[in-house]
Design a protein around this motif. Structure first.
Motif, short mmCIF file in Angstrom:
data_model
loop_
_atom_site.label_atom_id
_atom_site.label_comp_id
_atom_site.label_asym_id
_atom_site.label_seq_id
_atom_site.Cartn_x
_atom_site.Cartn_y
_atom_site.Cartn_z
N ARG A 157 0.78 -1.29 0.01
CA ARG A 157 0.04 -0.01 0.13
C ARG A 157 0.90 1.25 0.00
NH1 ARG A 157 -3.41 -1.11 5.20
NH2 ARG A 157 -1.08 -1.51 6.02
N ASN A 158 2.02 1.07 0.50
CA ASN A 158 2.83 2.29 0.54
C ASN A 158 4.30 1.90 0.52
OD1 ASN A 158 3.59 1.29 3.06
ND2 ASN A 158 1.86 2.53 4.14
N GLY A 159 5.34 2.96 0.45
CA GLY A 159 6.63 2.49 0.18
C GLY A 159 7.12 1.86 1.28
N PHE A 160 6.59 1.67 2.59
CA PHE A 160 7.37 1.22 3.66
C PHE A 160 6.99 -0.39 3.35
CE2 PHE A 160 8.62 4.41 6.16
CZ PHE A 160 7.96 5.34 6.18
N GLU A 161 5.82 -0.76 3.11
CA GLU A 161 5.40 -1.83 2.63
C GLU A 161 6.30 -2.57 1.44
OE1 GLU A 161 1.23 -3.17 2.74
OE2 GLU A 161 0.97 -2.26 4.55
N GLU A 162 6.39 -1.82 0.70
CA GLU A 162 7.42 -2.14 -0.53
C GLU A 162 8.99 -2.73 -0.04
OE1 GLU A 162 8.01 0.58 -3.35
OE2 GLU A 162 7.83 -0.76 -5.01
N MET A 163 9.15 -1.59 0.92
CA MET A 163 10.59 -2.01 1.21
C MET A 163 10.65 -3.04 2.18
SD MET A 163 12.59 1.68 1.83
CE MET A 163 11.70 2.70 2.77
N ILE A 164 9.61 -3.51 2.89
CA ILE A 164 9.69 -4.68 3.77
C ILE A 164 9.62 -5.95 2.82
CG2 ILE A 164 8.16 -5.95 5.16
CD1 ILE A 164 7.30 -3.40 6.33
N GLN A 165 8.90 -5.87 1.70
CA GLN A 165 8.72 -6.97 0.78
C GLN A 165 10.19 -7.04 0.21
OE1 GLN A 165 5.94 -6.62 -2.47
NE2 GLN A 165 4.71 -7.76 -1.26
N TRP A 166 10.89 -6.09 -0.08
CA TRP A 166 12.09 -6.20 -0.72
C TRP A 166 13.00 -6.90 0.05
CZ3 TRP A 166 12.54 -0.70 -3.23
CH2 TRP A 166 11.68 -0.72 -4.48
#
Lengths: 128, 366
Positions: B272-281
């Protein structure tokens, strides 16, 4: 018990699987030359230790020369693609063998393209 | 006797009460002397319940003083007046009252407990006159600010009453539960088994039948005393957990894994946001974990001496000659290498060992 096993598997899967949103995955190499280069790199990685050790025997003045000659023959007998000298640093996107900047692994043309579109972090047109 | 013990406890507490700086040393000495006198007095009598605070009093070993005789007389009188039997009777009376209250109010013991507590505290708020007398005597014996000390003592007494009443409350309810449970509970099968085994006749060598009644009765008594009563639930059964853990680790099948992958693919929402994207990465390994630790992926648990002192691995080599010289150089180079793990270094040396063993005939020709 089965539920616990499932949970564990789920956790593992979640970490490994990519997200549902599709991402571009490179499934083909740009050309056959690039593929051959990839194979050479893999082989060089496999035989790196052995080559290092045999070269250590060859390139010293302490051991007797006969031993060193035997070592010479041994290293020549290894597969040809295992030597790191045959690796060529090609461009990652276009497989261009020349004009490749090592830091970005890109050929000069691709690099210029991305830099002009502001897609290279920290890269700016020089002016002085 | 109980009250005497309490008064002494308060005395000990008082010794820790802040004193004005002027008379500090003198007052403290006096306090300790009184407490020591009282503790000696108490030692003569039977042992009391409040043992830990008296340990503090017994530490002091000053001499007795004559000015405290009044106090001692009062306490002695108190001992004579109030016996333990009377206290027990009082306790039982209060228990009965509480039981009656609880039965009237209902089954929910938790609801009745706080009400009972409040009622008890209200009852005991006017403290026992004997205690008050003792407190006043103690306050009078102390050298300074008698009213203040007396009020402090009384306040502490009140608090003590409350706490003890709460504890009594808890104790009585537990006992009640235990008794009630005992009536409802039937005999356990273990006890049946004991009875039956008792009935199995114990025979002498002659074949004469021993009377099993006595032994069965004894075993019954001992067993009753062990197994009877409400479970305290102090110890929790932790033995079943490791078995379950072992079972789960060994059994995930391929189908389980596939199902898990499917479920993960379906339930995984796009970030949903950049933080979650970074978590996934980070989970995928694209992004490093912050704060960056330089030894990520390197799990070398070996000590420095295992990296540096590698001569013990040189046992397979001849002790003299060019090979030994060569291997010593190799070891010197390895000891200076921070990038290899100990395992890799050992493998390196072993490879050389194999290589030279293979070349033994050649070497002997030379």
């Amino acid at each position: 018990m089965a539920a616990a096993a499932l949970c564990w598997a789920l956790r593992a899967a979640r970490q490994v699987l990519p997200s549902s949103c599709p991402r571009q995955v490179r499934s083909y190499y740009v050309d056959w030359r690039m593929l051959r280069d990839v194979k050479r790199r893999k082989m060089a990685y496999e035989y790196a230790d052995e080559r290092l050790r045999i070269n250590a025997i060859r390139k010293n003045s302490i051991l007797p020369k006969e031993l060193q000659e035997v070592a010479d023959k041994e290293i020549a007998a290894l597969p040809r693609d295992s030597c790191p000298v045959r690796i060529r640093n090609r461009c990652v996107l276009t497989s261009r063998p020349r004009g490749v900047k090592r830091r970005w692994r890109l050929s000069r043309i691709v690099f210029r393209h991305f830099a002009d579109h502001a897609q290279m972090s920290g890269v700016q047109r020089a002016m002085w | 006797m109980y009250k005497a013990a309490r008064v002494l406890w308060y005395l000990c507490l008082l010794s820790e009460v802040k004193l004005p700086s002027r008379r500090q040393t003198g007052c403290k000495q006096k306090l300790f002397s009184t407490s020591s006198v009282l503790s000696k007095d108490k030692d003569k009598s039977a042992a009391s319940k409040d043992s830990p605070p008296e340990g503090a009093a017994k530490r002091q070993e000053d001499g007795a003083e004559t000015s405290k005789q009044q106090l001692l007389d009062i306490i002695g009188n108190m001992k004579v007046e109030v016996s333990y039997r009377k206290k027990l009777q009082q306790l039982k009376a209060s228990e009965n009252k509480k039981q009656a209250m609880n039965k009237l109010e209902g089954l929910d013991s938790e609801g009745s407990v706080p009400q009972g507590i409040t009622e008890d505290t209200q009852r005991d708020k006017p403290l026992n006159p004997e205690l008050v007398k003792a407190a006043s005597a103690v306050a009078s014996s102390l050298p300074h600010n008698k009213k203040q000390t007396e009020s402090e003592l009384l306040a502490q007494l009140r608090r003590h009453e409350e706490t003890t009443d709460k504890q009594k409350k808890g104790g009585t309810i537990n006992i009640r539960n235990v008794i009630s449970e005992m009536t409802v509970k039937r005999q356990s099968p273990a006890q049946w088994g004991a009875r039956i085994s008792g009935r199995i006749s114990l025979q002498d060598e002659d074949g004469q039948r021993i009377r099993p009644d006595r032994s069965s009765a004894q075993s019954m008594d001992s067993r009753r005393s062990l197994k009877v009563g409400k479970r305290l639930n102090i110890f929790t059964k932790a033995s079943t957990e490791p078995e379950h853990a072992l079972k789960t680790v060994s059994s995930p099948t391929i189908w389980d894994l596939e199902f898990a992958k499917e479920v993960a693919a379906v339930t995984a929402q796009p970030p949903r946001n950049g933080f979650e994207e970074m978590i996934q990465w980070t989970k995928e390994g694209i992004l490093w974990e912050f704060p960056i630790d330089n030894e990520f992926g390197m799990e070398d648990d070996a000590e420095f001496h295992e990296h540096i002192f590698l001569e013990k691995h040189l046992e397979g080599f001849p002790k003299e000659g060019p090979i030994r010289h060569f291997m010593e150089l190799v070891i010197c180079g390895l000891s200076k290498n921070p990038y290899l793990s100990v395992k890799q270094k050992v493998e390196h040396i072993e490879w050389f060992q194999k290589y030279f063993e293979g070349k033994k005939e050649l070497l002997q020709e030379i």
